[in-house]
Design a protein around this motif. Structure first.
Motif, PDB file in Angstrom:
ATOM      1  N   ARG A  47     -14.401  15.727  19.365  1.00 46.63           N
ATOM      2  CA  ARG A  47     -14.330  16.790  18.488  1.00 46.63           C
ATOM      3  C   ARG A  47     -13.148  17.618  18.314  1.00 46.63           C
ATOM      4  O   ARG A  47     -12.529  17.683  17.402  1.00 46.63           O
ATOM      5  CB  ARG A  47     -15.416  17.923  19.081  1.00 46.63           C
ATOM      6  N   PRO A  64     -31.435   7.938  22.055  1.00 45.19           N
ATOM      7  CA  PRO A  64     -30.745   7.905  20.847  1.00 45.19           C
ATOM      8  C   PRO A  64     -30.282   6.419  20.577  1.00 45.19           C
ATOM      9  O   PRO A  64     -29.761   5.875  21.630  1.00 45.19           O
ATOM     10  CB  PRO A  64     -29.945   9.078  20.732  1.00 45.19           C
ATOM     11  N   TYR A 119     -27.666   5.985  18.763  1.00 37.87           N
ATOM     12  CA  TYR A 119     -26.192   6.346  18.738  1.00 37.87           C
ATOM     13  C   TYR A 119     -25.926   7.308  19.667  1.00 37.87           C
ATOM     14  O   TYR A 119     -26.358   8.583  19.575  1.00 37.87           O
ATOM     15  CB  TYR A 119     -25.655   6.385  17.313  1.00 37.87           C
ATOM     16  N   ILE A 157     -20.058  15.877  12.556  1.00 34.53           N
ATOM     17  CA  ILE A 157     -19.856  15.381  13.664  1.00 34.53           C
ATOM     18  C   ILE A 157     -21.246  15.463  14.481  1.00 34.53           C
ATOM     19  O   ILE A 157     -21.690  16.671  14.373  1.00 34.53           O
ATOM     20  CB  ILE A 157     -18.977  15.905  14.768  1.00 34.53           C
ATOM     21  N   ASP A 158     -21.935  14.324  14.677  1.00 31.27           N
ATOM     22  CA  ASP A 158     -23.346  14.573  15.465  1.00 31.27           C
ATOM     23  C   ASP A 158     -23.349  14.023  17.053  1.00 31.27           C
ATOM     24  O   ASP A 158     -22.347  13.104  17.251  1.00 31.27           O
ATOM     25  CB  ASP A 158     -24.094  13.417  14.672  1.00 31.27           C
ATOM     26  N   LYS A 159     -23.825  14.594  17.735  1.00 29.80           N
ATOM     27  CA  LYS A 159     -24.128  14.111  19.147  1.00 29.80           C
ATOM     28  C   LYS A 159     -25.468  13.855  19.526  1.00 29.80           C
ATOM     29  O   LYS A 159     -26.272  14.748  19.213  1.00 29.80           O
ATOM     30  CB  LYS A 159     -23.739  15.306  20.039  1.00 29.80           C
ATOM     31  N   GLY A 160     -25.822  12.748  19.704  1.00 30.40           N
ATOM     32  CA  GLY A 160     -27.063  11.951  19.827  1.00 30.40           C
ATOM     33  C   GLY A 160     -27.768  12.641  21.149  1.00 30.40           C
ATOM     34  O   GLY A 160     -27.157  12.786  22.100  1.00 30.40           O
ATOM     35  N   LEU A 161     -28.915  12.979  20.700  1.00 27.66           N
ATOM     36  CA  LEU A 161     -29.926  13.895  21.646  1.00 27.66           C
ATOM     37  C   LEU A 161     -30.783  12.730  22.049  1.00 27.66           C
ATOM     38  O   LEU A 161     -31.476  12.691  23.282  1.00 27.66           O
ATOM     39  CB  LEU A 161     -30.390  15.223  21.237  1.00 27.66           C
ATOM     40  N   SER A 162     -31.645  12.160  21.235  1.00 24.55           N
ATOM     41  CA  SER A 162     -32.814  11.368  21.527  1.00 24.55           C
ATOM     42  C   SER A 162     -33.216  10.592  20.449  1.00 24.55           C
ATOM     43  O   SER A 162     -32.767  10.686  19.294  1.00 24.55           O
ATOM     44  CB  SER A 162     -34.056  12.330  21.870  1.00 24.55           C
ATOM     45  N   MET A 167     -20.788   4.942  13.635  1.00 23.76           N
ATOM     46  CA  MET A 167     -21.941   5.274  14.550  1.00 23.76           C
ATOM     47  C   MET A 167     -21.785   4.247  15.839  1.00 23.76           C
ATOM     48  O   MET A 167     -21.493   3.360  15.842  1.00 23.76           O
ATOM     49  CB  MET A 167     -23.278   4.968  13.966  1.00 23.76           C
ATOM     50  N   MET A 207     -21.762   9.984  16.400  1.00 27.50           N
ATOM     51  CA  MET A 207     -21.650   9.691  14.867  1.00 27.50           C
ATOM     52  C   MET A 207     -20.432  10.931  14.492  1.00 27.50           C
ATOM     53  O   MET A 207     -20.613  11.999  14.656  1.00 27.50           O
ATOM     54  CB  MET A 207     -22.948   9.788  14.049  1.00 27.50           C
ATOM     55  N   THR A 253     -34.676   5.948  13.831  1.00 22.17           N
ATOM     56  CA  THR A 253     -34.756   7.309  13.680  1.00 22.17           C
ATOM     57  C   THR A 253     -34.105   8.038  15.036  1.00 22.17           C
ATOM     58  O   THR A 253     -34.354   7.496  16.009  1.00 22.17           O
ATOM     59  CB  THR A 253     -36.193   8.104  13.523  1.00 22.17           C
ATOM     60  N   GLN A 254     -33.086   8.922  14.647  1.00 16.36           N
ATOM     61  CA  GLN A 254     -32.580   9.867  15.936  1.00 16.36           C
ATOM     62  C   GLN A 254     -32.575  11.151  15.676  1.00 16.36           C
ATOM     63  O   GLN A 254     -32.399  11.599  14.610  1.00 16.36           O
ATOM     64  CB  GLN A 254     -31.575   8.957  16.593  1.00 16.36           C
ATOM     65  N   ILE A 255     -32.619  11.927  16.693  1.00 18.36           N
ATOM     66  CA  ILE A 255     -32.258  13.268  16.651  1.00 18.36           C
ATOM     67  C   ILE A 255     -30.953  13.727  17.350  1.00 18.36           C
ATOM     68  O   ILE A 255     -30.632  13.119  18.346  1.00 18.36           O
ATOM     69  CB  ILE A 255     -33.368  14.126  17.433  1.00 18.36           C
ATOM     70  N   SER A 256     -30.124  14.259  16.443  1.00 19.12           N
ATOM     71  CA  SER A 256     -28.825  14.838  16.875  1.00 19.12           C
ATOM     72  C   SER A 256     -28.394  16.138  17.047  1.00 19.12           C
ATOM     73  O   SER A 256     -29.046  17.023  16.243  1.00 19.12           O
ATOM     74  CB  SER A 256     -27.675  14.085  16.097  1.00 19.12           C
ATOM     75  N   GLU A 257     -27.603  16.671  17.978  1.00 18.43           N
ATOM     76  CA  GLU A 257     -27.057  17.947  18.030  1.00 18.43           C
ATOM     77  C   GLU A 257     -26.002  18.040  16.741  1.00 18.43           C
ATOM     78  O   GLU A 257     -25.024  17.051  16.631  1.00 18.43           O
ATOM     79  CB  GLU A 257     -26.563  18.375  19.046  1.00 18.43           C
ATOM     80  N   VAL A 258     -25.970  19.012  15.669  1.00 20.21           N
ATOM     81  CA  VAL A 258     -24.731  18.922  14.823  1.00 20.21           C
ATOM     82  C   VAL A 258     -23.647  19.688  15.459  1.00 20.21           C
ATOM     83  O   VAL A 258     -23.860  20.829  15.743  1.00 20.21           O
ATOM     84  CB  VAL A 258     -25.516  19.710  13.397  1.00 20.21           C
ATOM     85  N   VAL A 259     -22.607  19.136  15.729  1.00 15.86           N
ATOM     86  CA  VAL A 259     -21.545  19.627  16.366  1.00 15.86           C
ATOM     87  C   VAL A 259     -20.653  20.224  15.366  1.00 15.86           C
ATOM     88  O   VAL A 259     -20.114  21.402  15.696  1.00 15.86           O
ATOM     89  CB  VAL A 259     -20.802  18.472  17.196  1.00 15.86           C
ATOM     90  N   VAL A 260     -20.473  19.499  14.144  1.00 12.61           N
ATOM     91  CA  VAL A 260     -19.511  19.855  13.031  1.00 12.61           C
ATOM     92  C   VAL A 260     -20.548  19.632  11.799  1.00 12.61           C
ATOM     93  O   VAL A 260     -20.686  18.430  11.492  1.00 12.61           O
ATOM     94  CB  VAL A 260     -18.280  19.301  12.957  1.00 12.61           C
ATOM     95  N   GLU A 261     -20.892  20.667  11.307  1.00 13.51           N
ATOM     96  CA  GLU A 261     -21.858  20.573   9.968  1.00 13.51           C
ATOM     97  C   GLU A 261     -20.912  20.180   8.971  1.00 13.51           C
ATOM     98  O   GLU A 261     -21.296  19.222   7.968  1.00 13.51           O
ATOM     99  CB  GLU A 261     -22.552  21.748   9.640  1.00 13.51           C
ATOM    100  N   LYS A 265     -29.924  17.458  13.553  1.00 14.66           N
ATOM    101  CA  LYS A 265     -30.112  16.304  12.326  1.00 14.66           C
ATOM    102  C   LYS A 265     -30.643  15.355  12.670  1.00 14.66           C
ATOM    103  O   LYS A 265     -30.866  14.951  13.851  1.00 14.66           O
ATOM    104  CB  LYS A 265     -28.600  15.925  12.259  1.00 14.66           C
TER     105      LYS A 265
END
Lengths: 117, 117
Positions: free
Chosen positions: B22, B55, B57, B42-47, B7, B60, A96-104, A3
């Motif tokens: 999670r 990132p 945050y 749920i999001d996990k900040g990557l960069s 966040m 989030m 702006t940030q890039i996140s892994e979607v853990v729960v969509e 995301k």
């Protein structure tokens, strides 16, 4: 899935044209990214967690992509045009940030990968 | 529909237990809010937007509710317990805001209200 969260900081007297953002800017991003963009969401900041206090961000969007690579290859070639459109709806630059979607979506029992089959 | 975005600011050496977040914290929120919570993400900040840069945050979540009123009435009575759980997974306090959901999912042609009928 990843995301990309694009968050426009709020400030007193901030200019932000939510109508342009919804009807022009995000459709531009969608048109340029094509299949690289799975879908997007748009938020309009109302308040902090306390109604009546200003929100941290006046507006946000979240761009859903399969991977960092698919985002980079679909957004990158159009970054200059898309970033250049920002001045048409606001006077602030986004965080702006890039996140892994853990729960969509916690209400869906199956992960998206399964649902797309 | 509204979205409560929670966040957690990133910082060097930040402590954030994504597994606890999670498997314990969000399920706690869901259990306490009951039907007042439509679903969460749920999001996990990557960069940042540039891979390799940190990132804004570290993590989030976004809580989807029908209205500010349904959020307040379902979350409010449990706020102390839920906020008290934060120390179990991180050493930073979140930035929280309430947003109007302008577009929930651009890939859906019908608004959520219609789909729930």
């Amino acid at each position: 899935m990843i995301k990309i969260s694009v968050m426009y900081p709020n400030k007193p007297g901030v200019r932000f044209d939510h109508e342009y953002y919804r009807t022009k800017h995000l459709p531009l991003i969608k048109a340029r990214m094509g299949a690289g963009l799975l879908y997007y969401t748009i938020d309009k900041g109302l308040s902090s967690e306390k109604p009546g206090e200003p929100p941290a961000y006046v507006g946000m969007c979240h761009l859903m992509c399969d991977s960092v690579e698919s985002y980079a290859s679909s957004f990158g070639p159009h970054a200059q045009e898309i970033v250049g459109d920002i001045r048409n709806f606001t006077d602030v630059m986004p965080v702006t940030q890039i996140s892994e979607v853990v729960v969509e979506n916690s209400a869906r029992s199956a992960p998206r990968e399964t649902m797309r089959v």
